[in-house]
Scaffold this motif. Structure first.
Motif, PDB file in Angstrom:
ATOM      1  N   LYS A   1     -12.775  17.715  -8.018  1.00  0.00           N
ATOM      2  CA  LYS A   1     -11.961  18.822  -7.505  1.00  0.00           C
ATOM      3  C   LYS A   1     -11.458  19.720  -8.620  1.00  0.00           C
ATOM      4  O   LYS A   1     -11.444  20.955  -8.493  1.00  0.00           O
ATOM      5  CB  LYS A   1     -10.783  18.289  -6.688  1.00  0.00           C
ATOM      6  CG  LYS A   1     -10.010  19.410  -5.975  1.00  0.00           C
ATOM      7  CD  LYS A   1      -9.038  18.874  -4.946  1.00  0.00           C
ATOM      8  CE  LYS A   1      -7.880  18.159  -5.584  1.00  0.00           C
ATOM      9  NZ  LYS A   1      -6.851  17.801  -4.575  1.00  0.00           N
ATOM     10  N   ASP A   2     -11.048  19.122  -9.737  1.00  0.00           N
ATOM     11  CA  ASP A   2     -10.544  19.933 -10.843  1.00  0.00           C
ATOM     12  C   ASP A   2     -11.631  20.814 -11.442  1.00  0.00           C
ATOM     13  O   ASP A   2     -11.359  21.933 -11.912  1.00  0.00           O
ATOM     14  CB  ASP A   2      -9.950  19.037 -11.935  1.00  0.00           C
ATOM     15  CG  ASP A   2      -8.660  18.364 -11.489  1.00  0.00           C
ATOM     16  OD1 ASP A   2      -8.062  18.837 -10.507  1.00  0.00           O
ATOM     17  OD2 ASP A   2      -8.266  17.375 -12.123  1.00  0.00           O
TER      18      ASP A   2
ATOM     19  N   GLN B   1     -14.638  11.422   0.195  1.00  0.00           N
ATOM     20  CA  GLN B   1     -13.327  12.009  -0.028  1.00  0.00           C
ATOM     21  C   GLN B   1     -12.765  11.610  -1.388  1.00  0.00           C
ATOM     22  O   GLN B   1     -12.225  12.445  -2.119  1.00  0.00           O
ATOM     23  CB  GLN B   1     -12.365  11.586   1.082  1.00  0.00           C
ATOM     24  CG  GLN B   1     -12.655  12.234   2.427  1.00  0.00           C
ATOM     25  CD  GLN B   1     -11.748  11.705   3.534  1.00  0.00           C
ATOM     26  OE1 GLN B   1     -11.179  10.619   3.428  1.00  0.00           O
ATOM     27  NE2 GLN B   1     -11.629  12.469   4.600  1.00  0.00           N
TER      28      GLN B   1
ATOM     29  N   GLU C   1     -10.082  23.810  -6.138  1.00  0.00           N
ATOM     30  CA  GLU C   1      -9.683  23.340  -4.806  1.00  0.00           C
ATOM     31  C   GLU C   1     -10.216  24.230  -3.692  1.00  0.00           C
ATOM     32  O   GLU C   1     -10.561  23.757  -2.607  1.00  0.00           O
ATOM     33  CB  GLU C   1      -8.155  23.252  -4.722  1.00  0.00           C
ATOM     34  CG  GLU C   1      -7.672  22.562  -3.461  1.00  0.00           C
ATOM     35  CD  GLU C   1      -6.248  22.045  -3.592  1.00  0.00           C
ATOM     36  OE1 GLU C   1      -5.732  21.529  -2.588  1.00  0.00           O
ATOM     37  OE2 GLU C   1      -5.670  22.152  -4.684  1.00  0.00           O
ATOM     38  N   LYS C   2     -10.340  25.527  -3.965  1.00  0.00           N
ATOM     39  CA  LYS C   2     -10.820  26.433  -2.917  1.00  0.00           C
ATOM     40  C   LYS C   2     -12.299  26.210  -2.589  1.00  0.00           C
ATOM     41  O   LYS C   2     -12.793  26.674  -1.552  1.00  0.00           O
ATOM     42  CB  LYS C   2     -10.600  27.885  -3.347  1.00  0.00           C
ATOM     43  CG  LYS C   2     -11.431  28.311  -4.537  1.00  0.00           C
ATOM     44  CD  LYS C   2     -11.199  29.779  -4.878  1.00  0.00           C
ATOM     45  CE  LYS C   2     -12.077  30.211  -6.049  1.00  0.00           C
ATOM     46  NZ  LYS C   2     -11.869  31.646  -6.382  1.00  0.00           N
ATOM     47  N   ASN C   3     -13.020  25.487  -3.468  1.00  0.00           N
ATOM     48  CA  ASN C   3     -14.447  25.254  -3.253  1.00  0.00           C
ATOM     49  C   ASN C   3     -14.774  23.877  -2.689  1.00  0.00           C
ATOM     50  O   ASN C   3     -15.947  23.516  -2.595  1.00  0.00           O
ATOM     51  CB  ASN C   3     -15.195  25.423  -4.588  1.00  0.00           C
ATOM     52  CG  ASN C   3     -15.202  26.857  -5.072  1.00  0.00           C
ATOM     53  OD1 ASN C   3     -15.348  27.793  -4.282  1.00  0.00           O
ATOM     54  ND2 ASN C   3     -15.034  27.044  -6.380  1.00  0.00           N
ATOM     55  N   VAL C   4     -13.751  23.109  -2.315  1.00  0.00           N
ATOM     56  CA  VAL C   4     -13.981  21.734  -1.869  1.00  0.00           C
ATOM     57  C   VAL C   4     -14.899  21.689  -0.647  1.00  0.00           C
ATOM     58  O   VAL C   4     -15.847  20.890  -0.594  1.00  0.00           O
ATOM     59  CB  VAL C   4     -12.639  21.032  -1.569  1.00  0.00           C
ATOM     60  CG1 VAL C   4     -12.873  19.744  -0.780  1.00  0.00           C
ATOM     61  CG2 VAL C   4     -11.916  20.707  -2.873  1.00  0.00           C
TER      62      VAL C   4
ATOM     63  N   TRP D   1     -23.290  22.568  -9.913  1.00  0.00           N
ATOM     64  CA  TRP D   1     -22.880  21.510  -8.996  1.00  0.00           C
ATOM     65  C   TRP D   1     -23.915  20.401  -8.918  1.00  0.00           C
ATOM     66  O   TRP D   1     -23.557  19.228  -8.802  1.00  0.00           O
ATOM     67  CB  TRP D   1     -22.623  22.105  -7.619  1.00  0.00           C
ATOM     68  CG  TRP D   1     -21.335  22.885  -7.544  1.00  0.00           C
ATOM     69  CD1 TRP D   1     -20.459  23.118  -8.566  1.00  0.00           C
ATOM     70  CD2 TRP D   1     -20.790  23.544  -6.395  1.00  0.00           C
ATOM     71  NE1 TRP D   1     -19.399  23.876  -8.124  1.00  0.00           N
ATOM     72  CE2 TRP D   1     -19.576  24.150  -6.790  1.00  0.00           C
ATOM     73  CE3 TRP D   1     -21.206  23.691  -5.077  1.00  0.00           C
ATOM     74  CZ2 TRP D   1     -18.779  24.888  -5.907  1.00  0.00           C
ATOM     75  CZ3 TRP D   1     -20.422  24.420  -4.190  1.00  0.00           C
ATOM     76  CH2 TRP D   1     -19.220  25.005  -4.607  1.00  0.00           C
TER      77      TRP D   1
ATOM     78  N   TYR E   1     -18.719  20.080  -0.379  1.00  0.00           N
ATOM     79  CA  TYR E   1     -19.130  19.076   0.598  1.00  0.00           C
ATOM     80  C   TYR E   1     -20.406  19.534   1.313  1.00  0.00           C
ATOM     81  O   TYR E   1     -21.347  18.744   1.497  1.00  0.00           O
ATOM     82  CB  TYR E   1     -18.024  18.827   1.617  1.00  0.00           C
ATOM     83  CG  TYR E   1     -18.408  17.836   2.692  1.00  0.00           C
ATOM     84  CD1 TYR E   1     -18.555  16.485   2.404  1.00  0.00           C
ATOM     85  CD2 TYR E   1     -18.650  18.258   3.996  1.00  0.00           C
ATOM     86  CE1 TYR E   1     -18.922  15.565   3.379  1.00  0.00           C
ATOM     87  CE2 TYR E   1     -19.015  17.352   4.984  1.00  0.00           C
ATOM     88  CZ  TYR E   1     -19.154  16.013   4.663  1.00  0.00           C
ATOM     89  OH  TYR E   1     -19.532  15.119   5.629  1.00  0.00           O
TER      90      TYR E   1
ATOM     91  N   ILE F   1     -14.692  13.421  -4.274  1.00  0.00           N
ATOM     92  CA  ILE F   1     -14.328  14.830  -4.435  1.00  0.00           C
ATOM     93  C   ILE F   1     -12.906  14.968  -4.959  1.00  0.00           C
ATOM     94  O   ILE F   1     -12.634  15.750  -5.879  1.00  0.00           O
ATOM     95  CB  ILE F   1     -14.496  15.585  -3.095  1.00  0.00           C
ATOM     96  CG1 ILE F   1     -15.993  15.677  -2.728  1.00  0.00           C
ATOM     97  CG2 ILE F   1     -13.899  16.982  -3.187  1.00  0.00           C
ATOM     98  CD1 ILE F   1     -16.260  16.309  -1.379  1.00  0.00           C
ATOM     99  N   GLU F   2     -11.969  14.195  -4.398  1.00  0.00           N
ATOM    100  CA  GLU F   2     -10.566  14.321  -4.787  1.00  0.00           C
ATOM    101  C   GLU F   2     -10.326  13.865  -6.224  1.00  0.00           C
ATOM    102  O   GLU F   2      -9.554  14.480  -6.962  1.00  0.00           O
ATOM    103  CB  GLU F   2      -9.684  13.502  -3.830  1.00  0.00           C
ATOM    104  CG  GLU F   2      -9.574  14.065  -2.435  1.00  0.00           C
ATOM    105  CD  GLU F   2      -8.846  15.399  -2.399  1.00  0.00           C
ATOM    106  OE1 GLU F   2      -7.901  15.576  -3.188  1.00  0.00           O
ATOM    107  OE2 GLU F   2      -9.256  16.265  -1.602  1.00  0.00           O
TER     108      GLU F   2
END
Length: 407
Positions: free
Chosen positions: A204-205, A196, A209-212, A249, A216, A199-200
């Motif tokens: 995330k940037d 968490q 955010e829609k791809n979090v 990614w 994962y 990613i945060e």
């Protein structure tokens, strides 16, 4: 406190370079280590502190005048504005070495500023999680792993050794200092928080955010492929993303020090070898958490037991080179007929083949594929079979069986 094997290399490097950058995954102990070995007059500043971060970004020159060298600046990636003024200081004081110790977790941010501004003035060192040598306090091993018949004497002189259950327990729990030092920490709680936070704070940037959630799922899909050939099309399809995104990614995971792509050996070898790299997670505990193995026993007896053992071996070999300050030249071999050698170390124009088996009964036939290298125009030296036989055993004049914990 566990003694970190890279300590001597850091101190020696600091005597020859004005700037030292220690990078690596989050929570592998970078700032703790630098603070533990620093001189009394060396200050420590962390840019995790938002106010200090803003100060450094707003007025980098005044920041360095306020927190003057010698200094440790932690999480340096948050203020790349500092690089220019560090360069100015170094150029004005060319004889002063080790004035700036920098650390940071996000290599993709760090390297841009370093390469553009501090080239020739900075030494970049990589810190991974704890090695098995460090955990078992095997401090007599300072050289990187390299097969040799000298192992017959040095290894067989020991009386206390781990067993297969011990090794898989270590593999399952992982190598982050916090989880090794404190056995009361619940593994799942630690890694849930770790993922968490990663990613945060780190990605995330970049991913949006829609791809979090997709990201994962992507990390889990990569973890499930540890020790296997990389196929971007299969990876993208399993995660419901396109190949371009999968490439981007995966590069994010590589730059963060979470994943390593091991290239096939191709120099002077026939053209029939595979060209795809293999994926390896660099912490087996994180990988086991992401792939949902709920105990060391289920992992040891499960479908991925060999892949995890191979991943463990690779990460330990890699750490031995990083901690000694040596550049690694590690490969694997696989030809078009799927004949494979797990690892090949190249050193001084000579190849050292390595095979990994989850077995306590080593046989010469286990390393038949080593002969593939002998048909090529390369120098081949001692090879090893890493397995669970408790002592070093010669299989023939060129090959040894070595306990897997003696990496």
């Amino acid at each position: 406190m566990i003694k970190r094997a890279i300590k001597d290399h850091i101190l020696q490097t600091s005597e020859t370079f004005p700037v030292l950058l220690l990078t690596g995954m989050r929570q592998v102990g970078k700032s703790f280590l630098l603070n533990a070995i620093k001189e009394k007059n060396r200050k420590y500043v962390s840019l995790d502190d938002f106010n200090l971060r803003e100060f450094a970004k707003r007025d980098a020159k005044l920041f360095l005048e306020t927190y003057c060298a010698p200094i440790i600046i932690d999480e340096i990636q948050y203020a790349p504005e500092l690089f220019t003024y560090i360069k100015i200081f170094v150029d004005k004081n060319p004889k002063q070495k080790g004035m700036f110790w920098l650390s940071g977790s996000q290599k993709f941010d760090l390297m841009n500023g370093v390469q553009e501004t501090l080239a020739g003035r900075i030494a970049i060192l990589e810190l991974s999680g704890l090695s098995l040598r460090e955990i078992t306090e095997n401090s007599d091993k300072s050289e990187p792993f390299l097969p040799s018949f000298d192992m017959l004497k040095s290894v067989n002189s020991k009386t206390k050794t781990p067993n297969i259950d011990d090794i898989y327990n270590i593999i399952w729990r992982g190598f982050y200092p916090e989880i090794v030092d404190n056995q009361k920490i619940k593994r799942d709680t630690f890694y849930k928080s770790y993922v968490q936070t990663y990613i945060e704070r780190d990605v995330k940037d970049d991913i949006g955010e829609k791809n979090v959630l997709n990201f994962y799922d992507f990390i889990r899909a990569v973890a499930a492929r540890t020790g296997n050939l990389l196929n971007y099309e299969d990876l993208a399809r399993d995660c419901g993303i396109n190949v371009k995104t999968a490439r981007k990614w995966l590069e994010t995971l590589i730059q963060a020090g979470i994943v390593y792509l091991l290239e096939p050996f191709s120099k002077n070898i026939s053209k029939r070898i595979v060209k795809s790299p293999k994926i390896y997670f660099l912490d087996t505990g994180l990988c086991a958490y992401l792939t949902k193995w709920d105990s060391p026993q289920t992992l040891m007896n499960g479908a991925m037991n060999v892949a995890f053992l191979e991943t463990f071996v690779f990460s330990e070999i890699l750490k031995s080179y990083q901690n000694a300050g040596k550049e690694e030249s590690i490969y694997f071999y696989r030809d078009g007929r799927k004949n494979e050698i797990d690892f090949i170390i190249e050193r001084n124009m000579t190849l050292y083949p390595i095979e990994v088996k989850k077995s306590a009964s080593p046989k010469e036939s286990d390393v038949d594929n080593f002969s593939l290298l002998l048909t090529e125009k390369v120098n081949v030296s001692t090879g090893v079979l890493l397995c669970f036989y408790p002592s070093v055993l010669p299989l023939n004049k060129r090959i040894l069986s070595v306990p897997v914990w003696e990496i």
